[in-house]
Design an enzyme around this catalytic site. Structure first.
Site, PDB file in Angstrom:
ATOM      1  N   GLY A 218       0.816  -1.215   0.000  1.00 18.76           N
ATOM      2  CA  GLY A 218       0.000   0.000   0.000  1.00 18.76           C
ATOM      3  C   GLY A 218       0.840   1.250   0.000  1.00 18.76           C
ATOM      4  N   ALA A 219       2.134   1.095   0.194  1.00 16.78           N
ATOM      5  CA  ALA A 219       3.082   2.209   0.151  1.00 16.78           C
ATOM      6  C   ALA A 219       4.414   1.663  -0.328  1.00 16.78           C
ATOM      7  CB  ALA A 219       3.234   2.852   1.528  1.00 16.78           C
ATOM      8  N   LEU A 220       5.091   2.425  -1.157  1.00 15.90           N
ATOM      9  CA  LEU A 220       6.385   1.988  -1.679  1.00 15.90           C
ATOM     10  C   LEU A 220       7.478   2.137  -0.629  1.00 15.90           C
ATOM     11  CD1 LEU A 220       6.016   3.633  -5.195  1.00 15.90           C
ATOM     12  CD2 LEU A 220       6.061   1.177  -4.718  1.00 15.90           C
TER      13      LEU A 220
ATOM     14  N   ILE B 116      19.550  -5.148  14.457  1.00 12.70           N
ATOM     15  CA  ILE B 116      18.202  -4.616  14.665  1.00 12.70           C
ATOM     16  C   ILE B 116      17.858  -4.572  16.145  1.00 12.70           C
ATOM     17  CG2 ILE B 116      15.750  -4.999  14.203  1.00 12.70           C
ATOM     18  CD1 ILE B 116      16.592  -6.330  11.563  1.00 12.70           C
TER      19      ILE B 116
ATOM     20  N   LEU C 271      19.834  -4.462  18.780  1.00  8.06           N
ATOM     21  CA  LEU C 271      20.627  -3.491  19.535  1.00  8.06           C
ATOM     22  C   LEU C 271      20.190  -2.061  19.231  1.00  8.06           C
ATOM     23  CD1 LEU C 271      24.159  -5.134  19.268  1.00  8.06           C
ATOM     24  CD2 LEU C 271      22.537  -5.238  21.174  1.00  8.06           C
TER      25      LEU C 271
ATOM     26  N   GLY D 121      16.674 -12.664  13.611  1.00  7.34           N
ATOM     27  CA  GLY D 121      16.984 -12.833  12.201  1.00  7.34           C
ATOM     28  C   GLY D 121      15.768 -12.662  11.302  1.00  7.34           C
TER      29      GLY D 121
ATOM     30  N   MET E 272      21.446  -9.224   4.130  1.00  6.28           N
ATOM     31  CA  MET E 272      20.111  -8.631   4.016  1.00  6.28           C
ATOM     32  C   MET E 272      20.186  -7.163   4.400  1.00  6.28           C
ATOM     33  SD  MET E 272      17.488 -11.558   5.368  1.00  6.28           S
ATOM     34  CE  MET E 272      17.106 -12.992   4.355  1.00  6.28           C
TER      35      MET E 272
ATOM     36  N   HIS F 248      40.205  20.044   8.518  1.00  6.46           N
ATOM     37  CA  HIS F 248      40.438  20.128   9.963  1.00  6.46           C
ATOM     38  C   HIS F 248      39.605  21.262  10.536  1.00  6.46           C
ATOM     39  CE1 HIS F 248      42.563  20.102  13.802  1.00  6.46           C
ATOM     40  NE2 HIS F 248      42.628  21.423  13.704  1.00  6.46           N
TER      41      HIS F 248
END
Length: 504
Positions: free
Chosen positions: A72-74, A221, A223, A309, A356, A482
């Site tokens: 429903g959304a890209l 993900i 953490l 996972g 992934m 710098h």
């Protein structure tokens, strides 16, 4: 516009269910500017980072392209319920934590710091909506047709897309790309309800800050989401089956990273297995035991995040019917040109072997689009960077020290601490280091690992150097502004190339 037309079709179905006239329904169906009736050069099934990039690039190269997306959304998981909303919450929670704990150190008095979680979520949702609509705009600009619905491959170069009005759009195409991404890997004994036992999707929409959040899985993900809620006030415990967190990370960086997270308040239970979980009222009771068997214990939390996972999302695509084969891990088997065993059918991103990662999927999509247009698309999987967006961030590319040791490579190490970087010290973000691993004979960069402020923005310099077969001397002899954090990269390169950095 295809999007407006599809909405019209759905409105038509709604009209019919409420007793609307057949004429009104038909007008609504006609309004969805139907999918193309002419044969397409390419149909991309999946509108995530890999799919939409592939569709846009192919269209830019002159192909007739349609993208099919059922969410429903890209934007896929990444934009809707992954990378983008999580980064919004990481940023918001970081600002809150700084205001609450660090502003006074800079002479800034703000009184009692409070938090409005609903506004924080609204800011996240606004960012997501703007970006998803932006992709629709890019489709329109590049003349990519967009069909909403879950596509299914059928024989003869066709893709069927059922619509909410009960009809089915059938697309005929010369080539089909499967880019449907991945989904959460479930754990036996734990039923995700997205309220008490949540996936990363549910962790992005919690209605209140948990008192105790248990994260199952010590990967990127878990953490990151643990960091969000820990900064906002939750006690966070990470349960990991292995004896280490983020197992793909360089060992030296991992140890320092875990020390930092522990100092921030994270608790870790390593080499621990979750046997089962039960929701009782507002409490989740987890039964744990040692990974190798033995001691058992019960751990209670008000929210449990299952982050052990992800797996390829290939259900309902009709792959078996058309002859597309999967390997033992459920990934689609492809050759070096993303081609499956079925003529005209290709696959990219999370559904094929490899990391992934959204940016890896994008590279897949870009390269395949070039190949389909008769050009030489290519992805170098040895230099795909990985980033953990905690604070500090951890970014890496190439091999770890453990890998080069195992391969028997004669190597050198060059390191530089952010404690000696003027910009990091100035803004009190000096925790971490840059580490290069190079070939001892040629100085060629084999790997780079950065733990520190904006590590994700610093790693591309190293990726680019490696893409050209560069050495640390190349970086060391390149002038860096710098004071900048990037000077730490230069100093680590000096240490690797010449044996010593200047400011260490």
């Amino acid at each position: 516009m295809a999007l407006q037309g599809l909405r019209g079709g759905w409105r038509a179905a709604s009209l019919l269910s409420r007793g609307g006239s057949r004429q009104a329904v038909q007008a609504g169906i006609r309004g969805f500017a139907s999918a193309p009736t002419e044969e397409q050069d390419l149909v991309v099934v999946g509108g995530g980072p890999g799919g939409y990039v592939c569709a846009i690039k192919a269209a830019q190269l002159g192909l007739k392209v349609t993208c099919v997306e059922g969410r429903g959304a890209l934007g896929g998981t990444c934009l809707n319920v992954g990378c983008i909303p999580s980064k919004a919450l990481l940023h918001s929670s970081h600002l809150y934590h700084e205001a609450k704990h660090d502003f006074a150190n800079y002479g800034i008095s703000v009184g009692e710091v409070s938090m409005d979680l609903s506004k924080m979520m609204a800011q996240k949702d606004k960012a997501v909506k703007g970006l998803t609509q932006g992709i629709e705009g890019l489709f329109k600009k590049n003349k990519v047709k967009y069909v909403k619905g879950y596509g299914k491959l059928v024989a003869g170069g066709k893709v069927e897309v059922p619509q909410e009005n009960g009809e089915t759009v059938t697309l005929t195409t010369k080539a089909t790309v499967i880019a449907t991404g991945s989904c959460v890997t479930p754990l036996p004994g734990l039923k995700i309800d997205e309220k008490r036992i949540v996936s990363s999707t549910g962790a992005l929409t919690l209605k209140e800050v948990p008192k105790h959040l248990v994260v199952i899985g010590g990967g990127y993900i878990g953490l990151e989401m643990g960091s969000v809620w820990q900064r906002l006030g939750a006690k966070v415990t990470v349960v990991e089956f292995l004896d280490k967190i983020v197992p793909t990370m360089d060992g030296e960086m991992r140890k320092q990273f875990q020390r930092t997270l522990t100092k921030q308040g994270f608790k870790f239970k390593l080499s621990t297995k979750v046997v089962s979980g039960e929701v009782t009222g507002d409490t989740v009771k987890l039964e744990l035991e040692a990974a190798k068997g033995g001691n058992k214990e019960t751990l209670e939390a008000d929210v449990v995040l299952v982050s052990a996972g992800r797996k390829p999302f290939v259900e309902g695509l009709g792959l078996e019917d058309v002859g597309v084969k999967l390997n033992k891990r459920g990934q689609i088997e492809v050759d070096d040109h993303f081609k499956t065993g079925v003529d005209g059918v290709y696959a990219i991103g999370d559904v094929i072997p490899g990391p992934m990662l959204a940016h890896k999927a994008e590279e897949d999509g870009f390269a395949l689009a070039e190949q389909l247009a008769g050009k030489k698309g290519h992805v170098d999987y040895d230099i795909v960077p990985s980033i953990v967006y905690t604070s500090p961030e951890v970014a890496s590319v190439g091999k770890t020290e453990e890998q080069v040791k195992e391969e028997g490579v004669d190597y050198k190490i060059g390191k530089f601490s952010f404690m000696a970087n003027s910009r990091a010290r100035t803004v009190d973000t000096a925790e971490g280091l840059v580490k290069f691993i190079t070939d001892a004979k040629t100085d060629k960069i084999l790997g780079c690992h950065i733990m520190g402020p904006n590590a994700g923005e610093l790693i591309p310099e190293c990726v680019l150097a490696m893409a050209y077969g560069g050495a640390t001397e190349d970086i060391a002899r390149t002038c860096h502004g710098h004071p900048t954090l990037s000077e730490a990269v230069k100093e680590a390169a000096l240490a690797a190339a010449f044996g010593k950095a200047i400011h260490a």
